[in-house]
Design a protein around this motif. Structure first.
Motif, PDB file in Angstrom:
ATOM      1  N   ARG A 285     -63.054   4.643  48.367  1.00  0.00           N
ATOM      2  CA  ARG A 285     -63.874   5.644  49.035  1.00  0.00           C
ATOM      3  C   ARG A 285     -64.466   5.175  50.240  1.00  0.00           C
ATOM      4  NH1 ARG A 285     -68.473   9.207  46.041  1.00  0.00           N
ATOM      5  NH2 ARG A 285     -69.259   7.066  45.776  1.00  0.00           N
ATOM      6  N   GLY A 286     -65.422   4.116  50.092  1.00  0.00           N
ATOM      7  CA  GLY A 286     -66.140   3.502  50.934  1.00  0.00           C
ATOM      8  C   GLY A 286     -65.445   2.838  52.180  1.00  0.00           C
ATOM      9  N   THR A 287     -63.969   2.609  51.881  1.00  0.00           N
ATOM     10  CA  THR A 287     -63.073   1.919  53.173  1.00  0.00           C
ATOM     11  C   THR A 287     -62.383   3.188  53.721  1.00  0.00           C
ATOM     12  OG1 THR A 287     -61.628   1.502  51.549  1.00  0.00           O
ATOM     13  CG2 THR A 287     -63.069  -0.192  52.146  1.00  0.00           C
ATOM     14  N   ALA A 288     -62.811   4.320  53.343  1.00  0.00           N
ATOM     15  CA  ALA A 288     -62.078   5.544  54.167  1.00  0.00           C
ATOM     16  C   ALA A 288     -60.529   5.414  53.705  1.00  0.00           C
ATOM     17  CB  ALA A 288     -62.428   5.799  55.425  1.00  0.00           C
TER      18      ALA A 288
ATOM     19  N   ALA B 210     -55.322  10.377  60.371  1.00  0.00           N
ATOM     20  CA  ALA B 210     -55.196   9.990  59.118  1.00  0.00           C
ATOM     21  C   ALA B 210     -56.490  10.379  58.480  1.00  0.00           C
ATOM     22  CB  ALA B 210     -54.449   8.914  58.552  1.00  0.00           C
ATOM     23  N   GLN B 211     -56.705  11.372  57.686  1.00  0.00           N
ATOM     24  CA  GLN B 211     -58.111  11.579  57.131  1.00  0.00           C
ATOM     25  C   GLN B 211     -58.166  10.907  55.582  1.00  0.00           C
ATOM     26  OE1 GLN B 211     -60.400  13.426  58.409  1.00  0.00           O
ATOM     27  NE2 GLN B 211     -59.123  13.715  60.308  1.00  0.00           N
ATOM     28  N   PRO B 212     -59.590  10.398  55.453  1.00  0.00           N
ATOM     29  CA  PRO B 212     -59.609   9.962  54.151  1.00  0.00           C
ATOM     30  C   PRO B 212     -59.403  10.641  52.946  1.00  0.00           C
ATOM     31  CG  PRO B 212     -61.455   9.498  55.631  1.00  0.00           C
ATOM     32  CD  PRO B 212     -60.569  10.646  56.110  1.00  0.00           C
ATOM     33  N   VAL B 213     -58.755  10.132  51.930  1.00  0.00           N
ATOM     34  CA  VAL B 213     -58.587  10.846  50.635  1.00  0.00           C
ATOM     35  C   VAL B 213     -59.818  11.584  50.036  1.00  0.00           C
ATOM     36  CG1 VAL B 213     -57.611  10.903  48.337  1.00  0.00           C
ATOM     37  CG2 VAL B 213     -56.441   9.530  50.244  1.00  0.00           C
ATOM     38  N   TRP B 214     -61.038  10.722  49.991  1.00  0.00           N
ATOM     39  CA  TRP B 214     -62.077  11.248  49.669  1.00  0.00           C
ATOM     40  C   TRP B 214     -63.331  11.235  50.542  1.00  0.00           C
ATOM     41  CZ3 TRP B 214     -59.279   6.900  47.458  1.00  0.00           C
ATOM     42  CH2 TRP B 214     -58.641   7.244  46.120  1.00  0.00           C
ATOM     43  N   HIS B 215     -64.328  11.850  50.289  1.00  0.00           N
ATOM     44  CA  HIS B 215     -65.141  12.000  51.133  1.00  0.00           C
ATOM     45  C   HIS B 215     -65.949  10.683  51.655  1.00  0.00           C
ATOM     46  CE1 HIS B 215     -69.074  13.322  53.048  1.00  0.00           C
ATOM     47  NE2 HIS B 215     -69.676  12.540  52.412  1.00  0.00           N
ATOM     48  N   HIS B 216     -66.190  10.568  52.795  1.00  0.00           N
ATOM     49  CA  HIS B 216     -66.585   9.173  53.473  1.00  0.00           C
ATOM     50  C   HIS B 216     -68.116   9.644  54.150  1.00  0.00           C
ATOM     51  CE1 HIS B 216     -67.503   5.531  56.004  1.00  0.00           C
ATOM     52  NE2 HIS B 216     -66.747   5.077  54.952  1.00  0.00           N
TER      53      HIS B 216
END
Length: 281
Positions: A106-109, A222-228
């Protein structure tokens, strides 16, 4: 600060405190969360490991190639220093459990493309002798399950896929440092006009104009899978163009790049190559 990190700061013209953010821009990833966040500590650890590699011994991409060799996705000989760097990167996340892996992902997007590579690497390691024609479908299923499940419901395949994806993104960051610290950009005096960066220089008595501007066909974001905490803003791709002579009849350009900083750095490296006669417009 050691020599490779110092050279990277000099070549990008950034202060040491801003180097990590600049390298993330070049790698196409958002800056890690502020403070003592685990991702920031992880990035700094990887950069210091890459910074210890001898100058002139590796080419940009060698660490990523070594990571792919270790993942079973590439059959090639890689320089021993790059293999050592890939091993160091792997050791940073080898013993982490699902909760810690999810926090870093999550923290690396991390994106679905990142996870897909990790899932493919995981399956390739298991089926090195006899690849399965359905592995692409299996990898996509793993990605869907990672995105939909909480870490406590991940199985071994899910954790291994995230772990492999982290190997790759960290190797990319290490290779960005290698490229920047080995580069020889020509510092240009840039001016900004309506979000367009312009500069000029003289090579062999001929004026060359350099422009960094938005790419005409930017790639889809490309959007992150989890909220960043600080996801990329509306993604804008950049490109550079160099023209020469009073009418600018000869020109060359390149792109897209993830950021204006990356395009500017690449343009300054191109000017160095032009001045040295290694390429022409």
């Amino acid at each position: 600060m050691n020599d490779r990190l110092s050279r990277a700061c000099l070549n990008l013209r950034v202060a040491p405190a801003d180097l990590l953010e600049a390298l993330c821009f070049l790698a196409g990833r958002p800056s890690p969360p502020a403070g003592s966040h685990p991702v920031r500590r992880l990035y700094r650890h990887v950069l210091h490991a890459a910074a210890s590699l001898p100058l002139g011994a590796l080419q940009p991409g060698d660490v990523s190639a070594a990571t792919e060799v270790r993942a079973g996705l590439l059959n090639a000989d890689v320089p021993p220093p790059s293999d050592a760097a890939a091993r160091c990167i792997q050791h940073t996340v080898d013993d982490l459990g699902p909760a810690d892996l999810w926090s870093l992902a999550r923290g690396t997007a991390m994106t679905r493309d990142d996870l897909a590579w990790g899932a493919a690497a995981t399956l390739a390691r298991e089926r090195l002798e006899q690849p399965d024609s359905l592995d692409d479908i299996a990898a996509q299923t793993i990605v869907d399950e990672i995105a939909e499940r909480t870490p406590c419901r991940w199985g071994r395949h899910h954790s291994d896929a995230v772990r492999a994806a982290l190997y790759r993104s960290l190797a990319d960051l290490a290779d960005v440092l290698l490229e920047v610290s080995e580069a020889s950009p020509t510092p240009l005096a840039w001016r900004t006009d309506d979000d367009v960066r312009r500069a000029s220089t003289v090579i062999g008595g001929v004026a060359h104009d350099v422009v960094v501007h938005n790419a005409e066909n930017p790639p889809s974001s490309a959007q992150p899978v989890w909220h960043h905490p600080s996801p990329p803003a509306a993604h804008t791709a950049w490109q550079w163009r160099i023209t020469n002579g009073p009418t600018g009849r000869a020109y060359h350009g390149c792109g897209p790049f993830h950021s204006a900083l990356a395009a500017r750095h690449a343009a300054e490296c191109a000017i160095t190559a032009l001045a040295a006669g290694r390429c022409s417009l």
